[in-house]
Design a protein around this motif. Structure first.
Motif, PDB file in Angstrom:
ATOM      1  N   SER A 153       0.821  -1.216   0.000  1.00  0.00           N
ATOM      2  CA  SER A 153       0.000   0.000   0.000  1.00  0.00           C
ATOM      3  C   SER A 153       0.849   1.258   0.000  1.00  0.00           C
ATOM      4  O   SER A 153       0.377   2.337  -0.349  1.00  0.00           O
ATOM      5  N   ASP A 154       2.121   1.132   0.396  1.00  0.00           N
ATOM      6  CA  ASP A 154       3.039   2.271   0.381  1.00  0.00           C
ATOM      7  C   ASP A 154       3.695   2.476  -0.977  1.00  0.00           C
ATOM      8  O   ASP A 154       4.417   3.448  -1.173  1.00  0.00           O
ATOM      9  N   ARG A 155       3.459   1.564  -1.893  1.00  0.00           N
ATOM     10  CA  ARG A 155       4.176   1.558  -3.161  1.00  0.00           C
ATOM     11  C   ARG A 155       3.225   1.807  -4.330  1.00  0.00           C
ATOM     12  O   ARG A 155       2.059   1.402  -4.306  1.00  0.00           O
ATOM     13  N   VAL A 156       3.725   2.435  -5.363  1.00  0.00           N
ATOM     14  CA  VAL A 156       2.938   2.684  -6.566  1.00  0.00           C
ATOM     15  C   VAL A 156       2.838   1.418  -7.411  1.00  0.00           C
ATOM     16  O   VAL A 156       1.819   1.146  -8.033  1.00  0.00           O
ATOM     17  N   ARG A 157       3.916   0.630  -7.431  1.00  0.00           N
ATOM     18  CA  ARG A 157       3.979  -0.519  -8.318  1.00  0.00           C
ATOM     19  C   ARG A 157       4.323  -1.794  -7.568  1.00  0.00           C
ATOM     20  O   ARG A 157       4.984  -1.761  -6.548  1.00  0.00           O
ATOM     21  N   PHE A 158       3.871  -2.910  -8.128  1.00  0.00           N
ATOM     22  CA  PHE A 158       4.458  -4.193  -7.773  1.00  0.00           C
ATOM     23  C   PHE A 158       5.551  -4.488  -8.795  1.00  0.00           C
ATOM     24  O   PHE A 158       5.561  -3.952  -9.907  1.00  0.00           O
ATOM     25  N   ARG A 159       6.485  -5.351  -8.421  1.00  0.00           N
ATOM     26  CA  ARG A 159       7.540  -5.776  -9.340  1.00  0.00           C
ATOM     27  C   ARG A 159       7.855  -7.239  -9.035  1.00  0.00           C
ATOM     28  O   ARG A 159       8.293  -7.577  -7.943  1.00  0.00           O
ATOM     29  N   TYR A 160       7.596  -8.103 -10.012  1.00  0.00           N
ATOM     30  CA  TYR A 160       7.804  -9.531  -9.842  1.00  0.00           C
ATOM     31  C   TYR A 160       8.817 -10.043 -10.864  1.00  0.00           C
ATOM     32  O   TYR A 160       9.081  -9.403 -11.880  1.00  0.00           O
ATOM     33  N   GLN A 161       9.328 -11.228 -10.573  1.00  0.00           N
ATOM     34  CA  GLN A 161      10.247 -11.878 -11.509  1.00  0.00           C
ATOM     35  C   GLN A 161       9.936 -13.367 -11.525  1.00  0.00           C
ATOM     36  O   GLN A 161       9.766 -13.984 -10.473  1.00  0.00           O
ATOM     37  N   VAL A 162       9.855 -13.929 -12.736  1.00  0.00           N
ATOM     38  CA  VAL A 162       9.698 -15.371 -12.929  1.00  0.00           C
ATOM     39  C   VAL A 162      10.854 -15.837 -13.796  1.00  0.00           C
ATOM     40  O   VAL A 162      11.061 -15.309 -14.895  1.00  0.00           O
ATOM     41  N   GLN A 163      11.639 -16.777 -13.286  1.00  0.00           N
ATOM     42  CA  GLN A 163      12.843 -17.213 -13.984  1.00  0.00           C
ATOM     43  C   GLN A 163      12.994 -18.727 -13.891  1.00  0.00           C
ATOM     44  O   GLN A 163      12.563 -19.334 -12.904  1.00  0.00           O
ATOM     45  N   GLY A 164      13.640 -19.297 -14.876  1.00  0.00           N
ATOM     46  CA  GLY A 164      13.943 -20.719 -14.858  1.00  0.00           C
ATOM     47  C   GLY A 164      13.545 -21.391 -16.162  1.00  0.00           C
ATOM     48  O   GLY A 164      12.867 -20.792 -17.013  1.00  0.00           O
ATOM     49  N   PRO A 208      15.964 -18.477 -18.565  1.00  0.00           N
ATOM     50  CA  PRO A 208      14.904 -17.707 -19.227  1.00  0.00           C
ATOM     51  C   PRO A 208      13.967 -17.083 -18.196  1.00  0.00           C
ATOM     52  O   PRO A 208      13.811 -17.584 -17.084  1.00  0.00           O
ATOM     53  N   GLY A 209      13.316 -16.013 -18.599  1.00  0.00           N
ATOM     54  CA  GLY A 209      12.329 -15.394 -17.723  1.00  0.00           C
ATOM     55  C   GLY A 209      12.330 -13.885 -17.828  1.00  0.00           C
ATOM     56  O   GLY A 209      13.090 -13.296 -18.611  1.00  0.00           O
ATOM     57  N   TYR A 210      11.472 -13.263 -17.026  1.00  0.00           N
ATOM     58  CA  TYR A 210      11.258 -11.830 -17.124  1.00  0.00           C
ATOM     59  C   TYR A 210      11.021 -11.207 -15.754  1.00  0.00           C
ATOM     60  O   TYR A 210      10.516 -11.838 -14.833  1.00  0.00           O
ATOM     61  N   GLU A 211      11.379  -9.932 -15.676  1.00  0.00           N
ATOM     62  CA  GLU A 211      10.963  -9.059 -14.584  1.00  0.00           C
ATOM     63  C   GLU A 211       9.806  -8.240 -15.130  1.00  0.00           C
ATOM     64  O   GLU A 211       9.876  -7.736 -16.253  1.00  0.00           O
ATOM     65  N   PHE A 212       8.719  -8.089 -14.359  1.00  0.00           N
ATOM     66  CA  PHE A 212       7.566  -7.359 -14.872  1.00  0.00           C
ATOM     67  C   PHE A 212       6.874  -6.636 -13.735  1.00  0.00           C
ATOM     68  O   PHE A 212       7.026  -6.979 -12.564  1.00  0.00           O
ATOM     69  N   TRP A 213       6.111  -5.608 -14.099  1.00  0.00           N
ATOM     70  CA  TRP A 213       5.546  -4.732 -13.090  1.00  0.00           C
ATOM     71  C   TRP A 213       4.224  -4.127 -13.568  1.00  0.00           C
ATOM     72  O   TRP A 213       3.892  -4.146 -14.751  1.00  0.00           O
ATOM     73  N   GLY A 214       3.490  -3.601 -12.576  1.00  0.00           N
ATOM     74  CA  GLY A 214       2.206  -2.976 -12.838  1.00  0.00           C
ATOM     75  C   GLY A 214       1.733  -2.256 -11.590  1.00  0.00           C
ATOM     76  O   GLY A 214       2.444  -2.186 -10.577  1.00  0.00           O
TER      77      GLY A 214
END
Length: 450
Positions: A153-164, A208-214
């Protein structure tokens, strides 16, 4: 009369000795504001090699938003990178140096729209840019500072990463079809169920994988979609104990001292930085401390594998020093594989009477925010080693290091001095110990692609 301590310079002045202030700092180790483990750190390490991992990076990094017609000029004036052709939907690993060519900070730049860039990572580079935007003639506004917080709630964005190895199949299922072609370190868009996310092809340890946010208000829903769909792909969430391991096996050195603590030319900046801020909370440790010289902890872009990013097609702070840097001073980043028998000796000393060696905590042996140990050849200093980590995939303790290019040869045998002199510093993270010579073997490729 009590003198208030409001700035980093105040803190240094009060201490009277900047080296002692940092070497004996009473700060404890940084704790990632996420769950330490979701299963156990051993299985969590193995997962990104054998299946795929989910890493929640929403909480521990600073995200600062710069906007205005002079954003690129600001970045260019204080970064070693070239900005020719830089624009919307591009990302860049960014490195900022002081006038002597030593690194103040690095970060990742995300340009989602023209003249609008977010600077993501540790706060060092973003703080330097904020300062320069304030004092310089730049039409740039800092529109948002997203600080580290355990609460989304203190942040504007989430930021996740899925790798492997299974990451692409999982993300394709969530996207409802094939993923767009996003080259390495380029940006693109895809969907996680009904939610469009921006993504960076930012591979961890070559997997392989990506960092992604929203937007953070859909973070929980996006996370739950990933975790549910990930069951068939053996998706494993990883916790804070494993985060520094992912960095080390990816070849990123995140634990260096910002080059701001010395020099009259940096005094005004130290007077701008707060006494309780990121820079002021640093500590130094390791056998490099035997020199009692803070600047021995500073690193150039070459030391950390960023030399190829230094483009002399523009004027920037530190350009002259980097251009003049002698070839023998341009160290090469390598992986150092610690001798297993010597590591066993370190642990065995705790179970015997007599002298004890500095313990290596599992899986990360860091006991200062900027640890640094002396690397030697035949008893002569030739480079430095950063914090050791235990890699379950390699069944070894390893560290990243900086050594002369002529020694960056597969199998080159060197040694390092583990621990601090004179029984150790006064840091609360340091127990009484003696130093240990550890044999190491050089792997010239710090990033594994297998």
């Amino acid at each position: 009369m009590t003198t208030s301590t409001k700035t980093l310079q105040d803190k240094i002045d009060k201490a009277g000795d900047v080296w002692a202030m940092l070497y004996n700092a009473q700060e404890h180790k940084f704790q990632f504001p996420v769950q330490p483990e979701f299963s156990n750190w051993v299985d969590e390490q193995i997962a990104w090699r054998n299946a795929c991992i989910f890493q929640n990076m929403s909480h521990h990094m600073t995200d600062v938003f710069f906007e205005g017609p002079d954003v690129v000029r600001l970045l260019s004036d204080f970064g070693i990178n070239s900005f020719a052709g830089f624009g919307a939907m591009q990302a860049k690993q960014y490195v900022a140096c002081n006038a002597d060519g030593y690194i103040i900070g690095d970060a990742v730049l995300f340009c989602e729209e023209e003249n609008k860039v977010s600077v993501v990572g540790k706060p060092g580079a973003a703080n330097w840019l904020r300062y320069q935007a304030e004092i310089g003639d730049y039409d740039v506004t800092v529109t948002k500072i997203d600080p580290p917080s355990p609460n989304l709630s203190d942040r504007v964005r989430f930021r996740y990463q899925v790798q492997g190895p299974n990451a692409d199949k999982l993300l394709e299922e969530l996207n409802g079809g094939p993923l767009p072609d996003i080259p390495f370190f380029k940006m693109g868009k895809f969907n996680i169920g009904p939610h469009e996310v921006l993504a960076l092809n930012h591979r961890m340890s070559g997997a392989p994988g990506y960092e992604f946010w929203g937007p953070s208000d859909v973070a929980v829903e996006v996370r739950d979609l990933i975790l549910e769909a990930g069951k068939k792909y053996d998706l494993t969430p990883i916790g804070g104990r494993t985060y520094p391991v992912t960095a080390a096996v990816s070849g990123w050195v995140g634990s260096i001292l910002p080059a701001v603590f010395t020099g009259d030319d940096m005094r005004a900046y130290r007077e701008w930085l707060p006494a309780g801020g990121f820079e002021a909370r640093h500590s130094i440790g390791g056998s490099v401390g035997m020199s009692k010289n803070v600047e021995d902890y500073y690193r150039t872009p070459y030391d950390l594998g960023y030399g190829f990013m230094a483009k002399f097609d523009h004027e920037f702070v530190g350009r002259e020093a980097l251009e003049k840097l002698a070839p023998e001073k341009r160290l090469k980043k390598v992986r150092l594989i610690w001798n297993s028998d010597d590591v066993v000796d370190i642990y065995a000393s705790a179970l015997k009477s007599g002298d004890k060696y500095k313990k290596i905590e599992m899986p990360v042996g860091s006991y200062a925010t900027a640890p640094c140990d002396r690397v030697q050849l035949d008893g002569k200093d030739v480079g430095v080693s950063f914090a050791p980590i235990y890699s379950e995939a390699d069944r070894s303790c390893i560290s990243l290091g900086s050594i002369p290019a002529e020694l960056a040869i597969e199998g080159q045998e060197l040694s390092l001095i583990w621990g601090e002199p004179d029984g150790g510093s006064d840091k609360p993270t340091v127990e009484a110990h003696v130093q240990k010579i550890v044999r190491v073997r050089v792997d010239p490729k710090p990033i594994k692609r297998d």
